[in-house]
Design a protein around this motif. Structure first.
Motif, mmCIF file in Angstrom:
data_model
loop_
_atom_site.group_PDB
_atom_site.id
_atom_site.type_symbol
_atom_site.label_atom_id
_atom_site.label_comp_id
_atom_site.label_asym_id
_atom_site.label_seq_id
_atom_site.Cartn_x
_atom_site.Cartn_y
_atom_site.Cartn_z
ATOM 1 N N MET A 196 45.191 51.321 75.123
ATOM 2 C CA MET A 196 45.069 51.248 76.578
ATOM 3 C C MET A 196 44.738 52.625 77.163
ATOM 4 O O MET A 196 43.883 52.751 78.015
ATOM 5 N N LEU A 197 45.443 53.642 76.697
ATOM 6 C CA LEU A 197 45.202 54.998 77.179
ATOM 7 C C LEU A 197 43.804 55.466 76.783
ATOM 8 O O LEU A 197 43.105 56.105 77.569
ATOM 9 N N ILE A 198 43.373 55.114 75.574
ATOM 10 C CA ILE A 198 42.046 55.515 75.106
ATOM 11 C C ILE A 198 40.966 54.851 75.952
ATOM 12 O O ILE A 198 39.964 55.488 76.299
ATOM 13 N N ASP A 199 41.163 53.588 76.300
ATOM 14 C CA ASP A 199 40.200 52.897 77.155
ATOM 15 C C ASP A 199 40.087 53.575 78.515
ATOM 16 O O ASP A 199 38.986 53.751 79.042
ATOM 17 N N THR A 200 41.204 53.965 79.079
ATOM 18 C CA THR A 200 41.210 54.621 80.383
ATOM 19 C C THR A 200 40.494 55.965 80.311
ATOM 20 O O THR A 200 39.681 56.293 81.178
ATOM 21 N N LEU A 201 40.785 56.734 79.272
ATOM 22 C CA LEU A 201 40.123 58.030 79.123
ATOM 23 C C LEU A 201 38.623 57.863 78.890
ATOM 24 O O LEU A 201 37.819 58.646 79.421
#
Length: 51
Positions: A1-6
């Motif tokens: 999820m964090l990787i998608d946001t970044l």
């Protein structure tokens, strides 16, 4: 999820950075502007008349 946001933030930020760089690059241009087509033709005519 964090990787998608970044990744989304990076994808959205790159065009903004490219636009800012383009504005900076164009505003800090040095030297004379490129000659127009009319100036090129006049120069060629003058060169052929002088030869």
């Amino acid at each position: 999820m964090l990787i998608d946001t970044l990744l989304m933030l990076a994808v959205l930020t790159l065009p903004l950075l490219a636009g800012a760089f383009m504005v900076w690059f164009m505003s800090t241009g040095r030297g004379n502007p490129a000659p127009t087509q009319d100036e090129i033709e006049t120069y060629k005519k003058n060169q052929s008349n002088n030869a």
